[in-house]
Design an enzyme around this catalytic site. Structure first.
Site, PDB file in Angstrom:
ATOM      1  N   GLU A 197      73.751 -36.428   9.109  1.00 30.78           N
ATOM      2  CA  GLU A 197      74.974 -36.961   9.167  1.00 30.78           C
ATOM      3  C   GLU A 197      75.776 -36.595   9.468  1.00 30.78           C
ATOM      4  O   GLU A 197      76.293 -35.222   8.769  1.00 30.78           O
ATOM      5  CB  GLU A 197      74.724 -38.372   8.037  1.00 30.78           C
ATOM      6  CG  GLU A 197      74.190 -39.225   7.703  1.00 30.78           C
ATOM      7  CD  GLU A 197      72.513 -38.867   6.784  1.00 30.78           C
ATOM      8  OE1 GLU A 197      71.501 -39.401   7.043  1.00 30.78           O
ATOM      9  OE2 GLU A 197      72.621 -37.589   6.537  1.00 30.78           O
TER      10      GLU A 197
ATOM     11  N   ARG B 146      68.927 -39.266   3.615  1.00 32.76           N
ATOM     12  CA  ARG B 146      68.299 -39.919   3.239  1.00 32.76           C
ATOM     13  C   ARG B 146      67.084 -39.260   2.395  1.00 32.76           C
ATOM     14  O   ARG B 146      66.210 -39.854   2.199  1.00 32.76           O
ATOM     15  CB  ARG B 146      67.508 -39.929   4.604  1.00 32.76           C
ATOM     16  CG  ARG B 146      68.124 -40.857   5.764  1.00 32.76           C
ATOM     17  CD  ARG B 146      67.653 -41.377   6.804  1.00 32.76           C
ATOM     18  NE  ARG B 146      66.683 -41.877   6.923  1.00 32.76           N
ATOM     19  CZ  ARG B 146      65.347 -42.148   7.240  1.00 32.76           C
ATOM     20  NH1 ARG B 146      65.219 -41.966   8.496  1.00 32.76           N
ATOM     21  NH2 ARG B 146      63.836 -43.079   7.190  1.00 32.76           N
TER      22      ARG B 146
ATOM     23  N   GLU C  29      62.343 -38.105  13.657  1.00 30.49           N
ATOM     24  CA  GLU C  29      61.839 -38.492  12.368  1.00 30.49           C
ATOM     25  C   GLU C  29      62.800 -39.152  11.526  1.00 30.49           C
ATOM     26  O   GLU C  29      63.292 -40.124  11.075  1.00 30.49           O
ATOM     27  CB  GLU C  29      60.613 -38.051  11.770  1.00 30.49           C
ATOM     28  CG  GLU C  29      59.280 -37.967  12.196  1.00 30.49           C
ATOM     29  CD  GLU C  29      59.156 -36.849  13.906  1.00 30.49           C
ATOM     30  OE1 GLU C  29      58.052 -36.633  14.537  1.00 30.49           O
ATOM     31  OE2 GLU C  29      60.231 -36.193  13.536  1.00 30.49           O
ATOM     32  N   TYR C  30      63.576 -38.774  11.282  1.00 27.74           N
ATOM     33  CA  TYR C  30      65.070 -38.405  10.449  1.00 27.74           C
ATOM     34  C   TYR C  30      66.276 -39.770  10.741  1.00 27.74           C
ATOM     35  O   TYR C  30      66.094 -40.316  10.029  1.00 27.74           O
ATOM     36  CB  TYR C  30      65.765 -37.175  10.686  1.00 27.74           C
ATOM     37  CG  TYR C  30      66.223 -37.293   8.940  1.00 27.74           C
ATOM     38  CD1 TYR C  30      66.115 -36.789   7.915  1.00 27.74           C
ATOM     39  CD2 TYR C  30      67.964 -38.204   9.381  1.00 27.74           C
ATOM     40  CE1 TYR C  30      67.315 -37.091   6.992  1.00 27.74           C
ATOM     41  CE2 TYR C  30      69.183 -37.734   7.988  1.00 27.74           C
ATOM     42  CZ  TYR C  30      69.015 -37.392   6.730  1.00 27.74           C
ATOM     43  OH  TYR C  30      69.927 -37.441   5.974  1.00 27.74           O
ATOM     44  N   HIS C  31      66.124 -39.911  11.732  1.00 29.81           N
ATOM     45  CA  HIS C  31      67.016 -40.699  12.668  1.00 29.81           C
ATOM     46  C   HIS C  31      66.121 -42.010  12.388  1.00 29.81           C
ATOM     47  O   HIS C  31      66.771 -43.534  13.327  1.00 29.81           O
ATOM     48  CB  HIS C  31      67.816 -40.563  14.025  1.00 29.81           C
ATOM     49  CG  HIS C  31      68.611 -39.010  13.511  1.00 29.81           C
ATOM     50  ND1 HIS C  31      70.567 -39.558  12.941  1.00 29.81           N
ATOM     51  CD2 HIS C  31      68.292 -37.272  14.029  1.00 29.81           C
ATOM     52  CE1 HIS C  31      70.667 -37.821  12.832  1.00 29.81           C
ATOM     53  NE2 HIS C  31      69.609 -37.104  13.443  1.00 29.81           N
TER      54      HIS C  31
END
Length: 389
Positions: free
Chosen positions: A280, A327, A294-296
């Site tokens: 972010e 997250r 994977e984070y997004h």
């Protein structure tokens, strides 16, 4: 530059012997041990006595110490060799001595020998001052807890020859941090056959990699700038420019070298990750496991994401990681810092920060927190477990 820091650097440079270490719970009497006082490792006995202590005997002598350029203590150097003990300590600081308390855990203690019975000592509290001091003497946190030496050799002559060969092969004035990190790994893994330690004992290999890289860096720096010792500067400004170049290079490389070696160890342990992933507001945590993709992916389970920051020291800067990955509720922070106060560790816990520290350094933290700190091997096993869920 802070006047205390300036004095510490100046006195240390001019002294017969100088020593530095991070203040630990053992020094402050917070481990439950019978004796408190600043612990000095056996290999640094020359700071205190002219010859090593003899097991089965005790020894002590009185000295005067000037602290922070402000006040004096009539203190004692002691060797405890009777019964089961075999250790050196600096004791007797007087009532009201401020620096051996919990809030000073992780401060950098510096002591310099000016004469046989007179010493000058400093406590550096801020992370900025600590890093500036270490950079000035080209030290990493793993080089502390010992006598400060200039151009000292920590490996045998064969390694020195290998490093000299590497320097002679260079086609640039000064290689990048990545290139020096690669050479440190090349020497340890190819010539010293320590590659298997990345899986078996990643904590020890991280410390060895940092030490080897600093040794190579010092050797390159001495080779490239040895002319300074024989050629006068044309002006004060030329001198300042040269000094700033050296100091800024020393400061900028420390954190990056830690990241480079962690990356190599993680790859050797078959971990999936993205280095400098973008999260972010264009934030860039040092490592995201299993990766940026994977984070997004909002369908990917938050509980299977891990954020890891890498900071050589973290007394003051640990809060910087709190908003790097929204997250991920729990943030992990790997550091070479030796010792942090209970108050700061409590604050880290309240902010869901878990420290990752090379296993030999965990004992420098307050006893009640040691089981809450991960070793590097612990973290790797944790990351593997999370990825398998």
């Amino acid at each position: 530059m802070d006047t205390i820091l300036e004095s510490a650097i100046k006195i240390c440079s001019e002294s017969e012997l100088s020593f530095c270490k991070f203040i630990s719970p053992n020094d402050c009497g917070l481990t439950g041990a019978h004796q408190c006082g600043i612990y000095i490792p056996k290999q640094s006995y020359k700071l205190l006595f002219d010859e090593p202590g003899i097991k089965g005997t005790n020894r002590e002598r009185s000295i005067k110490i000037k602290w922070q350029d402000k006040f004096y203590t009539e203190s004692r150097f002691k060797y405890y060799g009777k019964k089961t003990r075999n250790e050196y300590r600096i004791t007797k600081f007087g009532r009201g001595f401020p620096y051996l308390k919990d809030k000073h855990l992780g401060d950098l203690f510096i002591i310099c020998k000016k004469s046989e019975d007179f010493y000058v000592a400093y406590m550096l509290e801020s992370e900025k001052d600590i890093n500036n001091f270490l950079s000035n003497f080209n030290l990493s946190p793993v080089d502390t807890n010992s006598i400060i030496k200039i151009n000292h050799s920590i490996y045998n002559i064969d390694i020195d020859i290998i490093i000299k060969g590497y320097i002679s092969s260079l086609t640039v004035d000064f290689p990048s941090t990545q290139e020096i990190s690669d050479e440190a790994q090349n020497i340890l893994f190819k010539f010293m056959k320590k590659g298997t330690l990345m899986v078996k004992n990643p904590d020890s290999i991280l410390i060895e990699l940092i030490s080897m890289e600093y040794k190579i860096f010092k050797a390159i720096e001495n080779d490239r700038y040895k002319y300074i010792l024989t050629k006068p500067f044309n002006s004060i400004q030329d001198f300042i420019t040269c000094a700033n170049t050296l100091l800024n290079r020393r400061k900028s490389r420390a954190g990056k070298s830690l990241e480079h070696h962690l990356k190599t160890i993680f790859i050797a342990n078959d971990l999936r990750f993205t280095e400098q992933a973008i999260t972010e507001q264009n934030k860039k945590p040092d490592f995201i496991f299993p990766g940026q993709e994977e984070y997004h992916n909002l369908d990917f389970d938050n509980d299977k994401l891990i954020s890891l920051a890498a900071k050589t020291t973290c007394k003051d800067r640990w809060r910087q990681i709190l908003n790097e990955a929204d997250r991920i509720r729990i943030k992990h922070l790997v550091t070479l810092q030796q010792g942090i106060s209970s108050n700061q560790l409590n604050e880290m816990r309240e902010n869901n920060v878990i420290l990752v520290v090379p296993a030999p350094y965990i004992k420098t933290y307050p006893k009640e927190f040691q089981d809450k700190i991960m070793s590097l091997k612990d973290f790797i096993e944790y990351a593997k477990k999370i990825s398998a869920l």
